[in-house]
Design an enzyme around this catalytic site. Structure first.
Site, PDB file in Angstrom:
ATOM      1  N   ARG A  39      69.476  73.622  15.938  1.00 53.98           N
ATOM      2  CA  ARG A  39      70.253  74.335  17.124  1.00 53.98           C
ATOM      3  C   ARG A  39      70.803  75.553  16.368  1.00 53.98           C
ATOM      4  O   ARG A  39      71.916  75.838  16.988  1.00 53.98           O
ATOM      5  CB  ARG A  39      71.171  73.355  17.751  1.00 53.98           C
ATOM      6  CG  ARG A  39      70.315  72.471  18.613  1.00 53.98           C
ATOM      7  CD  ARG A  39      69.589  72.866  19.819  1.00 53.98           C
ATOM      8  NE  ARG A  39      68.942  71.727  20.715  1.00 53.98           N
ATOM      9  CZ  ARG A  39      67.972  71.057  20.625  1.00 53.98           C
ATOM     10  NH1 ARG A  39      67.186  71.138  19.470  1.00 53.98           N
ATOM     11  NH2 ARG A  39      67.827  69.889  21.203  1.00 53.98           N
ATOM     12  N   SER A  44      71.439  69.367  26.552  1.00 56.71           N
ATOM     13  CA  SER A  44      72.688  68.719  25.952  1.00 56.71           C
ATOM     14  C   SER A  44      73.871  69.659  25.942  1.00 56.71           C
ATOM     15  O   SER A  44      73.455  70.987  25.494  1.00 56.71           O
ATOM     16  CB  SER A  44      71.951  68.573  24.718  1.00 56.71           C
ATOM     17  OG  SER A  44      70.674  67.850  24.638  1.00 56.71           O
ATOM     18  N   GLU A  90      77.262  72.375  22.267  1.00 53.43           N
ATOM     19  CA  GLU A  90      75.905  72.936  21.790  1.00 53.43           C
ATOM     20  C   GLU A  90      75.853  74.208  22.940  1.00 53.43           C
ATOM     21  O   GLU A  90      75.350  75.205  22.245  1.00 53.43           O
ATOM     22  CB  GLU A  90      74.627  72.046  22.222  1.00 53.43           C
ATOM     23  CG  GLU A  90      73.445  72.609  21.673  1.00 53.43           C
ATOM     24  CD  GLU A  90      72.240  72.330  22.467  1.00 53.43           C
ATOM     25  OE1 GLU A  90      71.753  73.062  23.305  1.00 53.43           O
ATOM     26  OE2 GLU A  90      71.981  71.221  22.290  1.00 53.43           O
TER      27      GLU A  90
HETATM   28  N1  EPU Z   1      71.124  57.554  23.751  1.00 54.30           N
HETATM   29  C1  EPU Z   1      72.123  56.668  24.423  1.00 54.30           C
HETATM   30  N2  EPU Z   1      72.678  56.997  25.549  1.00 54.30           N
HETATM   31  C2  EPU Z   1      72.597  58.187  26.280  1.00 54.30           C
HETATM   32  C3  EPU Z   1      71.709  59.000  25.559  1.00 54.30           C
HETATM   33  C4  EPU Z   1      70.916  58.727  24.483  1.00 54.30           C
HETATM   34  O1  EPU Z   1      72.386  55.511  23.814  1.00 54.30           O
HETATM   35  O2  EPU Z   1      72.928  58.474  27.087  1.00 54.30           O
HETATM   36  C5  EPU Z   1      70.558  56.971  22.573  1.00 54.30           C
HETATM   37  C6  EPU Z   1      68.947  56.798  22.998  1.00 54.30           C
HETATM   38  O3  EPU Z   1      68.812  55.516  23.550  1.00 54.30           O
HETATM   39  C7  EPU Z   1      68.172  57.046  21.624  1.00 54.30           C
HETATM   40  C8  EPU Z   1      69.038  58.240  21.110  1.00 54.30           C
HETATM   41  O4  EPU Z   1      70.344  58.231  21.660  1.00 54.30           O
HETATM   42  O5  EPU Z   1      68.348  56.009  20.814  1.00 54.30           O
HETATM   43  C9  EPU Z   1      68.462  59.637  21.121  1.00 54.30           C
HETATM   44  O6  EPU Z   1      68.145  60.004  22.403  1.00 54.30           O
HETATM   45  P1  EPU Z   1      67.123  61.087  22.970  1.00 54.30           P
HETATM   46  O7  EPU Z   1      65.671  60.749  22.378  1.00 54.30           O
HETATM   47  O8  EPU Z   1      67.363  61.145  24.561  1.00 54.30           O
HETATM   48  O9  EPU Z   1      67.632  62.425  22.184  1.00 54.30           O
HETATM   49  P2  EPU Z   1      68.880  63.059  22.181  1.00 54.30           P
HETATM   50  O10 EPU Z   1      69.164  62.985  20.697  1.00 54.30           O
HETATM   51  O11 EPU Z   1      69.757  62.535  23.009  1.00 54.30           O
HETATM   52  C10 EPU Z   1      67.804  65.353  21.454  1.00 54.30           C
HETATM   53  C11 EPU Z   1      67.915  66.858  21.912  1.00 54.30           C
HETATM   54  C12 EPU Z   1      67.302  66.995  23.316  1.00 54.30           C
HETATM   55  C13 EPU Z   1      65.911  66.590  23.025  1.00 54.30           C
HETATM   56  C14 EPU Z   1      65.686  65.255  22.746  1.00 54.30           C
HETATM   57  C15 EPU Z   1      64.339  64.699  22.475  1.00 54.30           C
HETATM   58  C16 EPU Z   1      70.045  67.595  20.742  1.00 54.30           C
HETATM   59  C17 EPU Z   1      71.443  68.057  21.040  1.00 54.30           C
HETATM   60  N3  EPU Z   1      69.278  67.163  21.985  1.00 54.30           N
HETATM   61  O12 EPU Z   1      68.699  64.574  22.454  1.00 54.30           O
HETATM   62  O13 EPU Z   1      67.510  68.382  23.903  1.00 54.30           O
HETATM   63  O14 EPU Z   1      65.169  66.815  24.534  1.00 54.30           O
HETATM   64  O15 EPU Z   1      66.550  65.163  21.367  1.00 54.30           O
HETATM   65  O16 EPU Z   1      63.724  65.501  21.514  1.00 54.30           O
HETATM   66  O17 EPU Z   1      69.772  67.498  19.742  1.00 54.30           O
HETATM   67  C18 EPU Z   1      68.593  70.057  24.678  1.00 54.30           C
HETATM   68  O18 EPU Z   1      68.961  70.600  23.791  1.00 54.30           O
HETATM   69  O19 EPU Z   1      69.077  70.453  25.766  1.00 54.30           O
HETATM   70  C19 EPU Z   1      68.043  68.686  24.934  1.00 54.30           C
HETATM   71  C20 EPU Z   1      67.846  68.275  26.070  1.00 54.30           C
END
Ligand code: EPU
Length: 340
Positions: A164, A239, A335
């Site tokens: 990012r 995010s 972010e």
């Molecule tokens: N999780 C929770 N609770 C929540 C959300 C997530 O426990 O409310 C846990 C999930 O269960 C999982 C882990 O966190 O074990 C990761 O969750 P997820 O795969 O949804 O990915 P993220 O790390 O929350 C990142 C990006 C997203 C992108 C997804 C998929 C960042 C800041 N965000 O989210 O990007 O779509 O990975 O690759 O890196 C964005 O930038 O706007 C965005 C949506």
């Protein structure tokens, strides 16, 4: 020829749907108009607006808002390996570009389906999702130097892409306006990236064993639609926070107390922890405070249910940061760009 509009509501120009006003609003659709706007003698500073998908506007904007609305796509001939260079104008919508790639059989951006925003702003934060980042397909971008109005090319190696992050958030911040972006895509022998667990599960549950780029895109769209709110229905900026990267020693302490904490190993010494998990553990998931809230399916996403002000969303984000810091001793960083 450009026109200056006055007191324009920015509600439909930012995906958070914040009803702030632009004192001056100038839409530009080509380089000549952009240069004309930058040379207006009554102004010295500008607010650059692309797809408005990564910003939280907390007050009216008094400097002129320059809306970058360049449209168009140019496709080069495929090379012997079947790679094509496509050059896309900054004002094209990112997801429409992805769908156009799928329709035309160009691979490389299918994992980045349904990301809000425009092509021109995609390099600024090196958009990424489901195991792919913009940098993986980026060739270069063309930008106008705000001060000199000269055009400059930034190639992959110039951009210092990180998680990012890019040169456009650092040394080049506020200095350039990206007007087009060139991508290297595949027209055959696509290199699919289905390593991200959720994509694999989605494909398996649809009994797809030999996926096409469309299958991967459809899987990503289905996953995102389940987890993330559609900005057309509920204002949001994806995010709101970055996932924090913490020292291994701090992570081990966290894991000893919360054995199920999800994490990604970044290096021998650093671990990335999902901010969404931390926020959920603090009890914020699905909570609503007036019209500002935390999304019910993904705690990383703050939402504007209808008429929240930018200041209300910002106050909620600060409360979340303080609570996460207190409970886990981890600082989470926004972010999105907070304006004002
Ligand atoms: N999780 C929770 N609770 C929540 C959300 C997530 O426990 O409310 C846990 C999930 O269960 C999982 C882990 O966190 O074990 C990761 O969750 P997820 O795969 O949804 O990915 P993220 O790390 O929350 C990142 C990006 C997203 C992108 C997804 C998929 C960042 C800041 N965000 O989210 O990007 O779509 O990975 O690759 O890196 C964005 O930038 O706007 C965005 C949506």
């Amino acid at each position: 020829m450009i026109t200056i509009q006055h007191n324009v509501s920015l509600k439909k120009f930012n995906t958070f749907g914040i009803d702030a006003k632009a004192k001056y609003f100038i839409s530009v659709s080509n380089k000549q108009e952009l240069i004309e706007a930058l040379q207006l003698s009554q102004f010295s500073d500008y607010f650059i607006l692309g797809g408005g998908s990564n910003m939280l506007i907390t007050k009216d904007i008094d400097i002129p808002v320059l809306h970058i609305d360049f449209k168009g796509k140019v496709i080069g001939p495929p090379n012997s390996q079947g790679e094509v260079i496509v050059n896309i104008q900054a004002g094209e919508n990112w997801h429409e570009f992805v769908l156009w790639c799928i329709e035309n059989g160009y691979g490389g951006v299918e994992n980045l389906s349904l990301i809000p925003g425009n092509v021109g702003t995609s390099p600024i934060q090196n958009i990424g999702a489901y195991g792919v980042e913009l940098k993986d397909v980026f060739v270069g971008c063309s930008a106008i130097d705000i001060e000199t109005q000269e055009e400059k090319m930034f190639f992959l190696e110039d951009c210092n892409f990180g998680y990012r992050n890019s040169i456009f958030k650092n040394e080049a911040k506020g200095k350039y306006i990206i007007i087009s972006v060139a991508f290297k895509l595949t027209s055959k022998s696509h290199k699919l990236n289905t390593s991200y667990g959720a994509i694999q599960q989605e494909l398996e549950s649809n009994n797809i064993t030999d996926p096409t780029i469309k299958d991967v895109s459809d899987a990503v769209i289905a996953i995102r639609q389940r987890k993330l709110p559609d900005p057309k229905e509920i204002g949001n900026s994806g995010s709101f926070f970055k996932n924090p990267v913490i020292p291994k020693a701090a992570f081990e302490i966290l894991q000893s107390k919360h054995s199920t904490v999800p994490h990604y190993v970044m290096s021998d010494t650093e671990i990335k922890v999902p901010a969404g998990w931390l926020i959920e553990q603090c009890g914020f998931k699905g909570k609503r405070f007036g019209d500002a809230g935390v999304h019910k399916n993904q705690a990383l996403v703050l939402v504007n249910y209808d008429n929240a002000t930018g200041a209300e969303i910002l106050a909620l984000s600060k409360k979340i940061q303080e609570t996460v810091l207190e409970k886990f001793n981890i600082a989470i960083e926004a972010e999105v760009n907070v304006i004002g």
